[in-house]
Design an enzyme around this catalytic site. Structure first.
Site, PDB file in Angstrom:
ATOM      1  N   ASP A   1       2.628  -4.721   7.736  1.00 27.79           N
ATOM      2  CA  ASP A   1       1.453  -3.859   7.701  1.00 27.79           C
ATOM      3  C   ASP A   1       0.240  -4.769   7.893  1.00 27.79           C
ATOM      4  O   ASP A   1      -0.125  -5.531   7.000  1.00 27.79           O
ATOM      5  CB  ASP A   1       1.408  -3.126   6.355  1.00 27.79           C
ATOM      6  CG  ASP A   1       0.079  -2.414   6.117  1.00 27.79           C
ATOM      7  OD1 ASP A   1      -0.817  -2.491   6.974  1.00 27.79           O
ATOM      8  OD2 ASP A   1      -0.052  -1.782   5.052  1.00 27.79           O
TER       9      ASP A   1
ATOM     10  N   GLN B   1      -5.110  -5.112   6.872  1.00 31.11           N
ATOM     11  CA  GLN B   1      -6.179  -5.991   6.391  1.00 31.11           C
ATOM     12  C   GLN B   1      -6.230  -7.318   7.118  1.00 31.11           C
ATOM     13  O   GLN B   1      -7.136  -8.116   6.892  1.00 31.11           O
ATOM     14  CB  GLN B   1      -6.001  -6.263   4.889  1.00 31.11           C
ATOM     15  CG  GLN B   1      -6.221  -5.052   4.015  1.00 31.11           C
ATOM     16  CD  GLN B   1      -7.628  -4.501   4.143  1.00 31.11           C
ATOM     17  OE1 GLN B   1      -8.570  -5.228   4.449  1.00 31.11           O
ATOM     18  NE2 GLN B   1      -7.766  -3.220   3.923  1.00 31.11           N
TER      19      GLN B   1
ATOM     20  N   HIS C   1       0.868  -1.169   0.000  1.00 30.36           N
ATOM     21  CA  HIS C   1       0.000   0.000   0.000  1.00 30.36           C
ATOM     22  C   HIS C   1       0.910   1.225   0.000  1.00 30.36           C
ATOM     23  O   HIS C   1       2.019   1.178   0.538  1.00 30.36           O
ATOM     24  CB  HIS C   1      -0.829  -0.059   1.291  1.00 30.36           C
ATOM     25  CG  HIS C   1      -1.928   0.950   1.390  1.00 30.36           C
ATOM     26  ND1 HIS C   1      -1.697   2.251   1.738  1.00 30.36           N
ATOM     27  CD2 HIS C   1      -3.264   0.831   1.223  1.00 30.36           C
ATOM     28  CE1 HIS C   1      -2.851   2.905   1.786  1.00 30.36           C
ATOM     29  NE2 HIS C   1      -3.819   2.069   1.468  1.00 30.36           N
TER      30      HIS C   1
ATOM     31  N   LYS D   1     -10.271  -0.852  10.500  1.00 33.83           N
ATOM     32  CA  LYS D   1     -10.374  -2.021   9.617  1.00 33.83           C
ATOM     33  C   LYS D   1     -10.833  -3.251  10.406  1.00 33.83           C
ATOM     34  O   LYS D   1     -10.972  -4.327   9.837  1.00 33.83           O
ATOM     35  CB  LYS D   1      -9.022  -2.338   8.982  1.00 33.83           C
ATOM     36  CG  LYS D   1      -8.342  -1.169   8.291  1.00 33.83           C
ATOM     37  CD  LYS D   1      -8.749  -1.035   6.847  1.00 33.83           C
ATOM     38  CE  LYS D   1      -7.799  -0.113   6.112  1.00 33.83           C
ATOM     39  NZ  LYS D   1      -8.377   0.387   4.863  1.00 33.83           N
TER      40      LYS D   1
ATOM     41  N   CYS E   1      -4.930   2.351  -3.632  1.00 33.50           N
ATOM     42  CA  CYS E   1      -3.665   2.874  -3.081  1.00 33.50           C
ATOM     43  C   CYS E   1      -2.514   1.891  -3.297  1.00 33.50           C
ATOM     44  O   CYS E   1      -1.619   1.775  -2.458  1.00 33.50           O
ATOM     45  CB  CYS E   1      -3.788   3.220  -1.588  1.00 33.50           C
ATOM     46  SG  CYS E   1      -4.937   4.563  -1.290  1.00 33.50           S
TER      47      CYS E   1
END
Lengths: 141, 412
Positions: free
Chosen positions: B206, B209, B128, B232, B370
């Site tokens: 990261d 998600q 991202h 999220k 993104c």
């Protein structure tokens, strides 16, 4: 919100078979329209001689609305003076953003006014137009 | 006879989400944009409202009762997050605005202190923008280089390339998303951490998600840093956290200065507080953080495993349904996937698809998600993405397919 207003047959037709979708090696003016929200990118090129737009073309890809708008723009401004094209830009822009009822005859471009009902699609319809204005205001203008 | 009690009570789960009960353009809302942000259950909304309406006071400052309550709630939230990701200690959790700020913290604090000219940060080519741009900024300042880890068509990461590159030396950091927001690919983070550590590099994951869909155990994964966003995972926007290994965080300099992060301040110089205060200057987003913890508690109570199985079953079913739509191609066919159905239609651009779906009450994301480098690599300018959560159901997929059939008719 009416989908038939947005996707009129003429728009679908220009979207499917964009006119003047080509490179222009002898262009005198050019600018890129980029919508960072969606990544749509249009490169608009013009050949201007003696204050008149002799040729207009574009490359790039995007949604049906941005492609149809670019395609119809090239047809509308070809043969016009720079002043006429700039006037058309402002009349089209005011109409498409719903600020004013269309002033004068916008011709085929009136088919694009369906985006008024879809605020998040207005940018698709104006992408090529902003590129044209930037191209005309560029260093060669 | 044994009774099978694994039936997932979708109706009960949905009833907890007030936003799901509304109509859009005269249709029931089919919210399939949870990868952009999930909806919030009543438990989270109530926790935020209670923080604002009852326990509202500044934290770590006052001696009065409300300040103590607010401080307790804030500290309790840190424990909840630490437990959820199995951090070894609470102070390994630093609250931040979300993943973006968490990555920026690592890049600007650890990166500026540790990267030297010519050294490399390897980032997966599916990252991202939030895990690319901060590193580019720090590379510019330090003379280090950012290099992409190539991806296959599916897309999955090329681990052979990673191993060869690590062996060449000079790599200080590997950055990767646990789950790809654009395609749903679940990346082999544990394997990548092992490879990175073998060659003296650290790994930043990261987790934006992943938190709502995958089991996250930072110690088992071997993650040195793990970035989280509350919104999220059913929590509020503007709250999130960075997990960082204690010895690493301890050695890192602060990257933002202010109150609450200092030990002493004078105009001759200041000394900084310990963990995690060193990285949390200023008044924090207490309602957001408390809502974040309430969201994790809600997910645990609903059943992480049950939610995961529900989403996985629905994803498989939805994949088959979508593949049957004329002109539709799924983008993202990795063997391990979570909760995301990204696709293109040969007749219509994703924006046009999104507009028509909206009129059917279906909320999806359209665009580049993104992830411009990944889109370039996959050769698609944009996709339409339907993403699933605990409250997604077959009726959402029915509505999606109905909308897509309408798209196919308009753009026949």
């Amino acid at each position: 919100m009416n989908l038939d207003d947005l996707y009129q047959e003429i728009i679908l037709d220009h979207g499917r078979k964009p006119r003047n979708h080509r490179e222009m090696p002898d262009a005198t003016h050019g600018a890129e329209g980029f919508n960072p929200m969606c990544g749509d990118r249009i490169k608009l090129t013009l050949r201007v001689a003696d204050g008149r737009i002799e040729d207009a073309a574009f490359t790039g890809c995007g949604c049906a609305i941005s492609q149809a708008s670019a395609s119809m723009l090239t047809q509308a401004v070809k043969g016009q003076s720079v002043g006429q094209a700039e006037d058309l830009f402002s009349r089209f822009h005011r109409a498409v953003t719903g600020k004013d009822a269309p002033e004068g005859d916008l011709g085929c471009l009136e088919a694009l006014l369906g985006v008024q009902q879809f605020p998040n699609r207005v940018k698709c319809a104006t992408l090529a137009w902003h590129a044209m204005r930037e191209a005309l205001e560029g260093p060669d203008a | 006879m044994r009774t099978v009690t694994t039936l997932y009570d979708l109706r009960a789960v949905r009833a907890e989400f007030p936003a799901l009960g509304q109509e859009v353009h005269g249709r029931r809302l089919a919210y399939l944009d949870s990868a952009a942000t999930t909806q919030r259950p009543r438990a989270v909304i109530d926790a935020v409202a209670r923080m604002m309406g009852e326990d509202n006071a500044n934290v770590h400052r006052g001696v009065h009762a409300l300040s103590q309550r607010a401080t307790d709630a804030y500290d309790q939230a840190r424990s909840t997050v630490a437990r959820f990701v199995n951090a070894a200690r609470d102070e390994e959790v630093v609250f931040a605005k979300g993943c973006t700020e968490a990555v920026n913290l690592v890049a600007h604090s650890w990166g500026r202190a540790n990267l030297r000219p010519g050294e490399a940060v390897l980032l997966s080519a599916m990252e991202h923008h939030a895990n690319i741009v901060p590193w580019q900024m720090v590379a510019e300042a330090t003379g280090a280089q950012v290099e992409p880890i190539p991806v296959t068509d599916e897309p999955t990461l090329d681990l052979d390339w990673l191993e060869i590159r690590l062996r060449q030396g000079g790599v200080k950091m590997v950055g990767v998303k646990h789950v790809c927001n654009a395609t749903g690919t679940v990346n082999p983070v544990g394997e990548m951490a092992r490879l990175a550590h073998q060659h003296g590099a650290l790994i930043l994951v990261d987790g934006a998600q992943a938190l709502a869909h995958e089991p996250v155990d930072v110690q088992a994964l071997g993650a040195d840093f793990y970035a989280m966003s509350a919104h999220k995972v059913y929590g509020p926007m503007g709250a999130g956290a960075l997990y960082g290994r204690h010895d690493l965080l301890k050695a890192m300099p602060p990257w933002q200065g202010g109150g609450d992060m200092i030990r002493t301040v004078s105009f001759e110089g200041s000394t900084f507080g310990g963990l995690p205060n060193k990285f949390e200057p200023g008044t924090p987003n207490v309602p957001g953080v408390v809502g974040f913890a309430a969201a994790l508690d809600w997910l645990v109570a609903t059943g992480l495993q049950a939610v995961r199985e529900h989403e996985e079953g629905l994803r498989r079913q939805a994949t088959q349904r979508l593949e049957a739509v004329h002109g539709l191609r799924i983008v993202g066919t990795a063997p391990g996937k979570a909760g995301v159905l990204s696709f293109v239609m040969e007749q219509a651009h994703p924006h046009d698809v999104g507009t028509i779906l909206d009129l059917h009450g279906v909320a999806v994301r359209t665009g580049h998600h993104c992830c411009m480098p990944l889109m370039d690599r996959l050769g698609v300018p944009a996709t339409t993405r339907a993403s699933l959560a605990a409250y997604s159901g077959e009726d959402d997929i029915d509505q999606l397919v109905e909308g897509l059939e309408h798209v196919a008719r308009v753009f026949a």
